[in-house]
Design a protein around this motif. Structure first.
Motif, PDB file in Angstrom:
ATOM      1  N   ASN B 247       0.831  -1.201   0.000  1.00 48.39           N
ATOM      2  CA  ASN B 247       0.000   0.000   0.000  1.00 48.39           C
ATOM      3  C   ASN B 247       0.870   1.258   0.000  1.00 48.39           C
ATOM      4  O   ASN B 247       0.538   2.261   0.615  1.00 48.39           O
ATOM      5  CB  ASN B 247      -0.916  -0.019   1.226  1.00 48.39           C
ATOM      6  CG  ASN B 247      -2.129   0.841   1.038  1.00 48.39           C
ATOM      7  OD1 ASN B 247      -2.593   1.010  -0.088  1.00 48.39           O
ATOM      8  ND2 ASN B 247      -2.625   1.414   2.106  1.00 48.39           N
ATOM      9  N   GLY B 248       2.027   1.180  -0.650  1.00 52.64           N
ATOM     10  CA  GLY B 248       2.916   2.336  -0.727  1.00 52.64           C
ATOM     11  C   GLY B 248       3.883   2.442   0.442  1.00 52.64           C
ATOM     12  O   GLY B 248       4.862   3.155   0.377  1.00 52.64           O
ATOM     13  N   GLY B 249       3.628   1.720   1.500  1.00 54.77           N
ATOM     14  CA  GLY B 249       4.439   1.834   2.705  1.00 54.77           C
ATOM     15  C   GLY B 249       5.617   0.903   2.697  1.00 54.77           C
ATOM     16  O   GLY B 249       5.879   0.301   1.665  1.00 54.77           O
ATOM     17  N   PRO B 250       6.364   0.703   3.737  1.00 56.69           N
ATOM     18  CA  PRO B 250       6.286   1.470   4.978  1.00 56.69           C
ATOM     19  C   PRO B 250       6.703   2.925   4.780  1.00 56.69           C
ATOM     20  O   PRO B 250       7.693   3.178   4.099  1.00 56.69           O
ATOM     21  CB  PRO B 250       7.259   0.748   5.897  1.00 56.69           C
ATOM     22  CG  PRO B 250       8.161  -0.011   4.993  1.00 56.69           C
ATOM     23  CD  PRO B 250       7.382  -0.316   3.774  1.00 56.69           C
ATOM     24  N   PHE B 251       5.940   3.801   5.342  1.00 56.71           N
ATOM     25  CA  PHE B 251       6.062   5.262   5.234  1.00 56.71           C
ATOM     26  C   PHE B 251       6.424   5.719   3.833  1.00 56.71           C
ATOM     27  O   PHE B 251       7.363   6.487   3.631  1.00 56.71           O
ATOM     28  CB  PHE B 251       7.015   5.887   6.262  1.00 56.71           C
ATOM     29  CG  PHE B 251       7.869   4.913   7.011  1.00 56.71           C
ATOM     30  CD1 PHE B 251       7.334   4.155   8.029  1.00 56.71           C
ATOM     31  CD2 PHE B 251       9.201   4.755   6.694  1.00 56.71           C
ATOM     32  CE1 PHE B 251       8.102   3.265   8.726  1.00 56.71           C
ATOM     33  CE2 PHE B 251       9.969   3.855   7.390  1.00 56.71           C
ATOM     34  CZ  PHE B 251       9.427   3.106   8.408  1.00 56.71           C
ATOM     35  N   GLY B 252       5.661   5.245   2.879  1.00 56.90           N
ATOM     36  CA  GLY B 252       5.783   5.778   1.527  1.00 56.90           C
ATOM     37  C   GLY B 252       7.026   5.361   0.775  1.00 56.90           C
ATOM     38  O   GLY B 252       7.327   5.929  -0.277  1.00 56.90           O
ATOM     39  N   SER B 253       7.773   4.348   1.280  1.00 59.05           N
ATOM     40  CA  SER B 253       9.042   4.043   0.632  1.00 59.05           C
ATOM     41  C   SER B 253       8.884   3.216  -0.641  1.00 59.05           C
ATOM     42  O   SER B 253       9.840   3.054  -1.389  1.00 59.05           O
ATOM     43  CB  SER B 253       9.956   3.309   1.603  1.00 59.05           C
ATOM     44  OG  SER B 253       9.331   2.117   2.005  1.00 59.05           O
ATOM     45  N   THR B 254       7.709   2.656  -0.900  1.00 57.43           N
ATOM     46  CA  THR B 254       7.570   1.835  -2.106  1.00 57.43           C
ATOM     47  C   THR B 254       6.670   2.482  -3.158  1.00 57.43           C
ATOM     48  O   THR B 254       6.299   1.840  -4.120  1.00 57.43           O
ATOM     49  CB  THR B 254       6.983   0.444  -1.770  1.00 57.43           C
ATOM     50  OG1 THR B 254       5.756   0.634  -1.065  1.00 57.43           O
ATOM     51  CG2 THR B 254       7.918  -0.354  -0.928  1.00 57.43           C
ATOM     52  N   ARG B 255       6.341   3.758  -2.961  1.00 64.03           N
ATOM     53  CA  ARG B 255       5.522   4.416  -3.968  1.00 64.03           C
ATOM     54  C   ARG B 255       6.267   4.537  -5.288  1.00 64.03           C
ATOM     55  O   ARG B 255       7.461   4.746  -5.309  1.00 64.03           O
ATOM     56  CB  ARG B 255       5.209   5.835  -3.523  1.00 64.03           C
ATOM     57  CG  ARG B 255       4.199   5.956  -2.458  1.00 64.03           C
ATOM     58  CD  ARG B 255       3.876   7.426  -2.330  1.00 64.03           C
ATOM     59  NE  ARG B 255       3.108   7.677  -1.142  1.00 64.03           N
ATOM     60  CZ  ARG B 255       3.572   8.380  -0.117  1.00 64.03           C
ATOM     61  NH1 ARG B 255       4.782   8.882  -0.138  1.00 64.03           N
ATOM     62  NH2 ARG B 255       2.824   8.565   0.933  1.00 64.03           N
ATOM     63  N   VAL B 256       5.518   4.440  -6.361  1.00 64.59           N
ATOM     64  CA  VAL B 256       6.033   4.851  -7.664  1.00 64.59           C
ATOM     65  C   VAL B 256       5.130   5.982  -8.136  1.00 64.59           C
ATOM     66  O   VAL B 256       4.142   6.302  -7.496  1.00 64.59           O
ATOM     67  CB  VAL B 256       6.047   3.690  -8.683  1.00 64.59           C
ATOM     68  CG1 VAL B 256       7.045   2.630  -8.279  1.00 64.59           C
ATOM     69  CG2 VAL B 256       4.667   3.115  -8.838  1.00 64.59           C
ATOM     70  N   LEU B 257       5.472   6.581  -9.278  1.00 69.00           N
ATOM     71  CA  LEU B 257       4.730   7.771  -9.702  1.00 69.00           C
ATOM     72  C   LEU B 257       3.241   7.494  -9.854  1.00 69.00           C
ATOM     73  O   LEU B 257       2.404   8.282  -9.409  1.00 69.00           O
ATOM     74  CB  LEU B 257       5.304   8.308 -11.009  1.00 69.00           C
ATOM     75  CG  LEU B 257       6.689   8.938 -10.861  1.00 69.00           C
ATOM     76  CD1 LEU B 257       7.200   9.403 -12.213  1.00 69.00           C
ATOM     77  CD2 LEU B 257       6.654  10.106  -9.891  1.00 69.00           C
ATOM     78  N   SER B 258       2.902   6.350 -10.475  1.00 63.47           N
ATOM     79  CA  SER B 258       1.474   6.101 -10.697  1.00 63.47           C
ATOM     80  C   SER B 258       0.738   5.958  -9.370  1.00 63.47           C
ATOM     81  O   SER B 258      -0.377   6.438  -9.213  1.00 63.47           O
ATOM     82  CB  SER B 258       1.284   4.858 -11.561  1.00 63.47           C
ATOM     83  OG  SER B 258       1.935   3.758 -10.981  1.00 63.47           O
ATOM     84  N   PHE B 259       1.393   5.318  -8.400  1.00 65.35           N
ATOM     85  CA  PHE B 259       0.743   5.143  -7.102  1.00 65.35           C
ATOM     86  C   PHE B 259       0.627   6.469  -6.364  1.00 65.35           C
ATOM     87  O   PHE B 259      -0.395   6.769  -5.748  1.00 65.35           O
ATOM     88  CB  PHE B 259       1.533   4.136  -6.260  1.00 65.35           C
ATOM     89  CG  PHE B 259       0.771   3.643  -5.058  1.00 65.35           C
ATOM     90  CD1 PHE B 259      -0.135   2.611  -5.187  1.00 65.35           C
ATOM     91  CD2 PHE B 259       0.939   4.218  -3.821  1.00 65.35           C
ATOM     92  CE1 PHE B 259      -0.851   2.164  -4.095  1.00 65.35           C
ATOM     93  CE2 PHE B 259       0.226   3.782  -2.722  1.00 65.35           C
ATOM     94  CZ  PHE B 259      -0.669   2.748  -2.861  1.00 65.35           C
TER      95      PHE B 259
END
Lengths: 418, 307
Positions: B247-259
């Motif tokens: 879900n993009g976490g932990p603390f946003g570390s796995t976000r990509v642009l689309s997410f």
């Protein structure tokens, strides 16, 4: 489908018709309701409400659409924008803001003034934005520390009243090889609950609300004090490991298996714990303990609501339905133990005979002089809540990053509340 | 003067032009309504501060390039951009991976069809299921990976809970079906390899790596091109795995642009249509580099056929 409101139907017909103008003519046409009450028990409740309300108004056709509760959080904006239904579900306080400001919720202050919602005076504040009311609540529930009574007895522990006692208890629990608290922070909001309580207890309810309104800097010394208290728990190993991997449900087994002794969570966790086989002699509840002496206690009690869409077609029927839902008898019924199992919002309703609901009700009505907060993600504006909860989760895993986190939140605050 | 041409209707005279246009029309119409126009709308919205509720012209506030300026100093955006780069680079491993599995499976042994389908299986199941399976595989307690690591005497790893490892964990999960996809592309490509050329090379003494590099691979060029295209596109639109696994976490570390775009503009707490559109525009520009390259390659390959 079972009807939850068989007996008091006649009484109801009488009470809800007191609503004023709505009583004059019989309702007709179509009433369209979009609901997020999609879990099994809530679904039965909304279906029961619709069935019974329909029985009272034979000329009225009711179309009910039940949307998945999580999906509804994003679908509501599409639903309200084009061809909106008449009545919809949502949440109280700041979560209403985007829809109120976009003019998508109907201002129902007149209905409040007309006395449609007798007995709801105490919750009126949560429905108020810009000095007007935008809906009615239908249920709420307390938050607090749910703990394993049997393990507390085994270790000779008492329900703590102060934070020092809480920490002393926790030390005993950690020494026995368990974690003090289960938490699943993967979806972030559970960490918001901890911050709410620690901040309300350290600095008071009013300070917490000022922070939510963006009037206090995140880098303020008082906010740091809250985090310092939190850090004491983190450093002593109070929380279960790897909590960033779990949802709140996935963290329940820690409590069930006795690997963690307590869980700061809402009352909605109780049915799950009971289903997992814990008896009422094994679980109990206490209010989050005092940290700063002399501060009136503030509590989290999130409220779920009904609103009328600004573009509603059948306003008369919507008004009657809201008055019906808020009436004392219906409130008693739908919040009963075999329905929602939560607290009724109407002061004239009866709280179900349930250990946790009774304790929660007493706590909220007698020991929450500080005030009733909704929850981190409902009191703070949506954007601040999202960035904030991410920072809280990071703090729980890497407490050393605190300065960086607070700097980030402060930068967000300056942008969001401008 | 009344020639045959004038007796024909306008339609008959111009059918060589009109017919292809008529055939193209539905496609063009849908392509513009669902792709081209939204692209320009994104450009437009990205210049506004707008929460997506109500009308853009009424409730939106024109802010010019402010959203882009903010992106420059947004750390979450920087993290997402870097993660996109990681995805692009590491996802390409699916191509050699698929090639070697294809070479390995390109033989006639009893039951080879079964083995092929087993290798192809991960591509058939939904990405959401792949994500769930890998989430369980990585579970910090009781997951298969940590059971194995523990059995071998290593420390356990919490891959999806560790901000430095989580993205790699998700990419590894994504490589599983993507490798299968590349494998199937190469398997079909290998059918088209000219056995006479292989025979001739063998007579000249080529074998092993030299055979692969100088004889087989050049003939697989079309397959490699397609594998490259689908892998790049797959890397850039990675969304479902991230959503399911962290879900993009932990603390946003796995976000990509689309997410990140989804989070800012459309998610539960996302009300920043303008900012989300600005992210979408950046993502579009990155994709445009690849799209331009793909179009150029195809145009270059087709040119001899046309003239």
């Amino acid at each position: 489908m079972r009807s939850i409101l068989k007996t008091p139907l006649a009484v109801l017909a009488a009470t809800t018709m007191l609503g004023g103008a709505a009583a004059a003519q019989e309702l007709s046409g179509t009433l369209r309701i979009a609901s997020d009450m999609s879990n099994p028990a809530p679904r039965a409740v909304i279906e029961g409400l619709v069935a019974d309300f329909g029985e009272m108004h034979p000329d009225l056709e009711i179309e009910l659409t039940v949307v998945d509760r999580e999906a509804w959080k994003t679908q509501i904006r599409n639903s309200l924008s084009a061809d909106p239904p008449d009545v919809i579900n949502w949440y109280a306080a700041n979560r209403m803001t985007p829809y109120v400001e976009a003019g998508l919720f109907m201002d129902i202050s007149d209905w409040w003034e007309a006395g449609d919602y007798e007995g709801l005076e105490s919750v009126r504040g949560a429905m108020t934005l810009n000095d007007a009311q935008w809906g009615i609540p239908y249920t709420y529930y307390q938050w607090g520390i749910y703990y394993r009574e049997d393990i507390f007895n085994e270790l000779g522990l008492e329900e703590p009243a102060t934070f020092e006692e809480e920490i002393a208890n926790c030390q005993v629990i950690v020494d026995s090889g368990r974690a003090c608290y289960a938490i699943g922070s993967r979806f972030l909001w559970t960490a918001g609950g901890w911050f709410d309580y620690l901040n309300m207890r350290t600095n008071g309810f009013d300070f917490h609300m000022a922070l939510a309104r963006g009037e206090v800097e995140w880098t303020d010394e008082r906010v740091r004090e809250t985090f310092a208290n939190w850090r004491r728990l983190i450093d002593m190993g109070a929380y279960v490991e790897d909590h960033q991997n779990y949802s709140w449900q996935e963290a329940l087994p820690f409590v069930v298996n006795g690997e963690a002794t307590a869980y700061l969570i809402g009352n909605f966790a109780v049915p799950h714990l009971r289903e997992a086989g814990l008896g009422d002699d094994q679980i109990d509840f206490y209010q989050f303990p005092v940290i700063t002496e002399g501060l009136p206690m503030g509590e989290d009690a999130p409220t779920d609501t009904f609103h009328v869409a600004a573009g509603a077609q059948n306003v008369e029927a919507a008004r009657a339905f809201l008055a019906y839902v808020a009436s004392p008898e219906v409130q008693t019924e739908i919040n009963g133990p075999d329905a929602l199992g939560q607290l009724p919002v109407n002061a004239n309703s009866e709280v179900a005979d349930d250990e946790f609901l009774q304790q929660g009700f007493t706590m909220l009505s007698q020991n929450a002089e500080g005030g009733i907060a909704q929850f981190f993600d409902r009191d703070f504006p949506a954007e601040m809540a999202a960035i904030g909860m991410e920072g809280l989760q990071e703090f729980m895993v890497f407490p050393d990053n605190l300065d960086d986190i607070l700097g980030r939140l402060e930068a967000a605050r300056q942008r969001i509340y401008e | 003067m009344a020639t045959a041409a004038s007796q024909q209707t306008w339609m008959q005279r111009n059918k060589m032009i009109v017919t292809p246009i008529l055939f193209l029309l539905p496609g063009l119409l849908f392509f513009s309504v669902y792709v081209i126009i939204p692209i320009f709308q994104s450009f437009q919205i990205s210049a506004y501060e707008w929460n997506g509720l109500g009308d853009l012209s009424e409730r939106g506030e024109f802010v010019g390039l402010q959203n882009y300026r903010e992106l420059m100093s947004d750390r979450a955006f920087e993290v997402s951009l870097w993660n996109n780069v990681k995805w692009l680079a590491l996802y390409l491993l699916a191509i050699p991976g698929g090639l070697f599995i294809a070479l390995f499976l390109n033989q006639t042994v009893t039951g080879i069809r079964l083995y092929k389908s087993l290798f192809f299986f991960p591509f058939v199941i939904s990405q959401v299921v792949v994500g769930l399976v890998f989430t369980w595989f990585y579970l910090p307690r009781g997951g298969l990976l940590n059971t194995i690591l523990g059995g071998l005497g290593f420390d356990t790893l919490n891959i999806l809970g560790d901000p430095t490892l989580a993205t790699y964990g998700i990419i590894a999960a994504g490589l599983w079906p993507q490798t299968a996809y590349c494998m199937i592309l190469y398997l079909t490509g290998l059918n088209a390899v000219d056995p006479e050329q292989v025979e001739a090379a063998r007579l000249d003494g080529a074998k092993g790596w030299r055979m692969l590099w100088h004889v087989v691979l050049p003939q697989l060029r079309p397959a490699t091109f397609i594998a490259f295209v689908v892998t790049i596109i797959g890397a850039l639109r990675s969304f479902d795995l991230i959503s399911v696994m962290t879900n993009g976490g932990p603390f946003g570390s796995t976000r990509v642009l689309s997410f990140y775009m989804f989070e800012q503009a459309l998610s539960e707490y996302g009300f920043r249509m303008g900012y989300g559109s600005a992210i979408a525009v950046v993502l579009f520009l990155i994709m445009l580099i690849f799209i331009a390259y793909f179009l150029y390659s195809m145009w270059r390959d087709e040119r001899p056929a046309r003239t």
